[in-house]
Design an enzyme around this catalytic site. Structure first.
Site, PDB file in Angstrom:
ATOM      1  N   ASP A  68       1.049  -0.864   0.389  1.00 45.47           N
ATOM      2  CA  ASP A  68       0.058  -0.345  -0.038  1.00 45.47           C
ATOM      3  C   ASP A  68       0.921   1.400   0.130  1.00 45.47           C
ATOM      4  O   ASP A  68       1.934   1.465   0.558  1.00 45.47           O
ATOM      5  CB  ASP A  68      -1.463  -0.074   1.219  1.00 45.47           C
ATOM      6  CG  ASP A  68      -1.999   1.164   1.516  1.00 45.47           C
ATOM      7  OD1 ASP A  68      -2.938   0.860   0.786  1.00 45.47           O
ATOM      8  OD2 ASP A  68      -1.038   2.605   1.958  1.00 45.47           O
ATOM      9  N   GLU A  99     -11.241   2.110  -0.419  1.00 44.13           N
ATOM     10  CA  GLU A  99     -12.451   0.707  -0.862  1.00 44.13           C
ATOM     11  C   GLU A  99     -12.456   1.765  -2.045  1.00 44.13           C
ATOM     12  O   GLU A  99     -14.217   0.451  -2.735  1.00 44.13           O
ATOM     13  CB  GLU A  99     -13.280   1.410   0.330  1.00 44.13           C
ATOM     14  CG  GLU A  99     -14.641   0.539   0.097  1.00 44.13           C
ATOM     15  CD  GLU A  99     -14.374  -2.050   0.362  1.00 44.13           C
ATOM     16  OE1 GLU A  99     -15.049  -2.059   0.352  1.00 44.13           O
ATOM     17  OE2 GLU A  99     -13.608  -1.738   1.640  1.00 44.13           O
ATOM     18  N   LYS A 102     -11.288   0.053  -4.896  1.00 39.82           N
ATOM     19  CA  LYS A 102     -11.083  -1.929  -4.483  1.00 39.82           C
ATOM     20  C   LYS A 102     -12.222  -2.005  -5.906  1.00 39.82           C
ATOM     21  O   LYS A 102     -12.842  -2.862  -6.019  1.00 39.82           O
ATOM     22  CB  LYS A 102     -12.171  -2.200  -3.317  1.00 39.82           C
ATOM     23  CG  LYS A 102     -11.758  -3.930  -3.084  1.00 39.82           C
ATOM     24  CD  LYS A 102     -12.121  -4.289  -1.694  1.00 39.82           C
ATOM     25  CE  LYS A 102     -12.088  -5.538  -1.130  1.00 39.82           C
ATOM     26  NZ  LYS A 102     -12.591  -6.123  -0.566  1.00 39.82           N
ATOM     27  N   THR A 156      -1.343  -4.763   7.849  1.00 40.98           N
ATOM     28  CA  THR A 156      -0.815  -3.484   8.672  1.00 40.98           C
ATOM     29  C   THR A 156      -2.125  -3.301   9.177  1.00 40.98           C
ATOM     30  O   THR A 156      -1.193  -1.999   9.749  1.00 40.98           O
ATOM     31  CB  THR A 156       0.001  -2.694   7.110  1.00 40.98           C
ATOM     32  OG1 THR A 156      -0.549  -2.291   6.665  1.00 40.98           O
ATOM     33  CG2 THR A 156       1.294  -4.191   6.601  1.00 40.98           C
ATOM     34  N   LYS A 169     -10.856 -15.637   2.100  1.00 47.11           N
ATOM     35  CA  LYS A 169     -11.812 -15.328   0.512  1.00 47.11           C
ATOM     36  C   LYS A 169     -11.291 -14.142   0.245  1.00 47.11           C
ATOM     37  O   LYS A 169      -9.521 -13.231   0.660  1.00 47.11           O
ATOM     38  CB  LYS A 169     -12.543 -14.372   1.450  1.00 47.11           C
ATOM     39  CG  LYS A 169     -13.459 -15.532   1.968  1.00 47.11           C
ATOM     40  CD  LYS A 169     -14.776 -14.989   1.796  1.00 47.11           C
ATOM     41  CE  LYS A 169     -15.848 -14.465   2.731  1.00 47.11           C
ATOM     42  NZ  LYS A 169     -17.407 -13.942   3.557  1.00 47.11           N
ATOM     43  N   GLU A 211     -14.737  -5.141  14.215  1.00 47.94           N
ATOM     44  CA  GLU A 211     -14.488  -6.795  13.898  1.00 47.94           C
ATOM     45  C   GLU A 211     -13.585  -7.496  14.923  1.00 47.94           C
ATOM     46  O   GLU A 211     -14.140  -8.817  15.331  1.00 47.94           O
ATOM     47  CB  GLU A 211     -13.580  -6.830  12.945  1.00 47.94           C
ATOM     48  CG  GLU A 211     -13.721  -6.442  11.598  1.00 47.94           C
ATOM     49  CD  GLU A 211     -15.086  -7.066  10.636  1.00 47.94           C
ATOM     50  OE1 GLU A 211     -15.183  -8.370  10.948  1.00 47.94           O
ATOM     51  OE2 GLU A 211     -15.637  -6.703   9.409  1.00 47.94           O
ATOM     52  N   HIS A 297     -15.356   0.441   6.247  1.00 44.74           N
ATOM     53  CA  HIS A 297     -15.552  -0.881   6.852  1.00 44.74           C
ATOM     54  C   HIS A 297     -16.511  -1.654   8.550  1.00 44.74           C
ATOM     55  O   HIS A 297     -17.852  -1.449   8.507  1.00 44.74           O
ATOM     56  CB  HIS A 297     -15.161  -2.186   6.132  1.00 44.74           C
ATOM     57  CG  HIS A 297     -15.265  -3.778   6.872  1.00 44.74           C
ATOM     58  ND1 HIS A 297     -16.705  -3.852   5.636  1.00 44.74           N
ATOM     59  CD2 HIS A 297     -15.404  -4.116   6.931  1.00 44.74           C
ATOM     60  CE1 HIS A 297     -16.866  -4.882   6.128  1.00 44.74           C
ATOM     61  NE2 HIS A 297     -16.003  -5.669   7.172  1.00 44.74           N
TER      62      HIS A 297
END
Length: 398
Positions: A68, A99, A102, A156, A169, A211, A297
Site C-alpha cells: 500500500d 474502498e 477496490k 498492517t 476469501k 471486528e 468497513h
C-alpha cells in the site's frame, strides 16, 4: 499372458454399457497455512519474514512485494533493507488502496507487475503488505495469475490483523456491490506484527475494533469484558505490546484471531451459509457502498451490529441492560451506531440482497445476551422499521 499396450490402457472396456458415457471425478486438496503473531518482523535479526515462503521453498527465493502506498511511505525502505540484508532478489509494486479503488483496475495492475517480474508460480511468493483492501486485491490477483501463485500476507492495519488477513476469501467490488467478484485463495503464510499499528491513525484502529467487538458479541464474553475494561486504553496505545496495556493487547489479539480462525476453519469454503461471523455483515455491505467513501468497513459493521442488537432486544434475546452495555462500548471505542442513510428502504433492500447471497434464506445472526448468537429467518419489514427508528433515536439522544 502379458497384456498388449492397447489392453493395458483400455479400462473403459470393463465398464457397463450404461456407464460408459458418464464419469464422476472426486478429488480433495488439503489446505494448510500458518498464522503467526510476532513483533518486529522488519528487524533483519528476526527470521519470521525470511521464512515466510511456501513449504519446501528456499528462504532466499525472489519476492514481489505489493505494498500500500501509505505503508510504503513508512516502511518501504525497511522492506528493501530486509530483503537486501538477506540477499533476497525482489521488486516492488505500490498500490493506492481504499474502498473506492477496490476494483478490477488494481487487480490488473498487480497482474501486470507479476508478468513483468516473471514470477515462478510455485516457488516465488507475492508479499502483500497493507490493509484489508490491499490483501483482498492481491489475493484475488494471486488466485488468477497462472491459476494460483503463492501469497504471503503481512497485514498492517488492525482490521487486517484480526479479520481480513487471516481467512481465505479474496475479491473486489463490482457494479456498486461489495466484494461481488472474488475467489477463495489461502495464503501460504500470514505474519501478524502489531508494530505496524504505530503508524495507523486512530479512526482506522477504531475501524478494526469493530471486528474484534463482533467476535466478542457472538462468542466470547471474556473478550467483551476486556474491551469494556481496556478498549479505550488499547485504542490510545495503538495495541502496542511494550507498555502498560501489553497484557490486555496480547490477550485481545490472541482471542480475536484464535476465535476467528476457530469459526473459519471448519467452513473455509462456506459450504454452510450459516456463519456466525456474518454478524454485522447483513446490512453493512449495502450501507457501506451507498455511503462510500464516508463510512469505513468497520464503521458500517458497527451500525449493523447496533441494529441487530435492537432486533434481538425486541425478540427478548438481549436485555435492555445488555443493549445499553453494547452501545456504550461502541461509543467508547469511537464507533458509530447509526447513519442518516440507514433508512427503512435501505435496510429492506439490504436484507433482500443478503437473503439472495445466503441461498434464499436470511440466516441472520442475532446476539443472545453477550457472548452467544442464534440464526433467524423471519425478520420482517416492520421489525426493521421499528429497530431503525429506535436506533436513530438512541443515537440522537446519546
Amino acid at each position: 499372458m502379458t497384456p498388449t499396450a492397447t489392453e493395458s490402457f483400455a479400462p473403459w472396456r470393463d465398464r457397463s454399457e450404461a456407464s460408459r458415457n458418464r464419469w464422476t471425478v472426486t478429488a480433495t486438496r488439503p489446505v494448510s497455512y500458518d498464522v503467526a503473531l510476532c513483533d518486529g518482523i522488519l528487524d533483519p535479526a528476526n527470521p519470521a519474514l525470511l521464512r515466510a515462503v511456501p513449504r519446501g521453498v528456499s528462504p532466499t527465493a525472489r519476492r514481489l512485494l505489493v505494498i500500500d502506498s501509505e505503508v510504503h511511505r513508512h516502511y518501504g525502505r525497511s522492506f528493501a533493507d530486509y530483503f537486501e540484508r538477506h540477499s533476497i532478489p525482489s521488486a516492488t509494486c505500490v498500490l493506492n488502496c481504499d474502498e473506492t479503488t477496490k476494483h478490477w483496475g488494481n487487480v490488473r495492475t498487480v497482474l501486470q507487475a507479476l508478468d513483468r517480474f516473471g514470477i515462478d508460480r510455485r516457488n516465488e511468493p507475492i508479499v502483500a503488505a497493507g490493509g484489508g483492501v490491499l490483501l483482498d486485491v492481491v489475493g484475488f490477483a494471486g488466485s488468477l495469475y497462472r491459476r494460483g501463485t503463492p501469497v504471503v500476507r503481512v497485514p498492517t492495519t488492525l482490521i487486517g490483523l484480526v479479520d481480513a488477513g487471516i481467512g481465505v476469501k479474496t475479491g473486489v467490488n463490482f457494479d456498486e456491490h461489495k466484494n461481488r467478484i472474488g475467489t477463495y485463495h489461502a495464503a501460504d503464510r500470514v505474519v501478524l506484527d502489531p508494530a505496524f499499528l504505530r503508524t495507523v491513525d486512530r479512526r482506522h484502529l477504531s475501524n478494526g475494533l469493530a471486528e474484534i467487538l463482533k467476535m466478542a458479541l457472538i462468542g466470547d464474553r471474556r473478550l467483551f469484558d476486556l474491551l469494556d475494561w481496556h478498549g479505550a486504553g488499547l485504542l490510545a496505545a495503538k495495541f502496542q505490546r511494550d507498555g502498560r496495556h501489553r497484557e490486555a493487547a496480547t490477550e485481545v489479539l490472541e482471542r480475536s484471531i484464535g476465535g476467528m480462525l476457530d469459526e473459519l476453519q471448519p467452513n473455509l469454503w462456506e459450504s454452510s451459509l450459516e456463519r456466525v461471523v456474518d454478524y454485522g455483515h447483513s446490512f453493512s455491505p449495502t450501507l457501506e457502498m451507498r455511503a462510500l467513501p464516508e463510512l469505513l468497513h468497520g464503521e458500517a459493521v458497527s451500525i449493523d451490529m447496533a441494529l441487530s442488537t435492537l432486533l434481538a432486544e425486541a425478540r427478548g434475546l438481549v436485555t435492555a441492560t445488555e443493549r445499553s452495555r453494547v452501545l456504550r462500548l461502541m461509543r467508547a471505542l469511537e464507533l458509530p451506531i447509526s447513519h442518516p442513510l440507514c433508512t427503512s428502504e435501505l435496510l429492506i433492500s439490504a436484507l433482500g440482497d443478503t437473503t439472495r447471497h445466503r441461498g434464499g434464506r436470511q440466516r441472520l445472526p442475532l446476539p443472545v445476551g453477550i457472548g452467544a448468537a442464534r440464526f433467524v429467518d423471519d425478520v420482517d419489514e416492520r421489525e426493521l422499521e421499528v429497530a431503525g427508528e429506535s436506533l436513530a433515536e438512541l443515537a440522537k439522544n446519546g
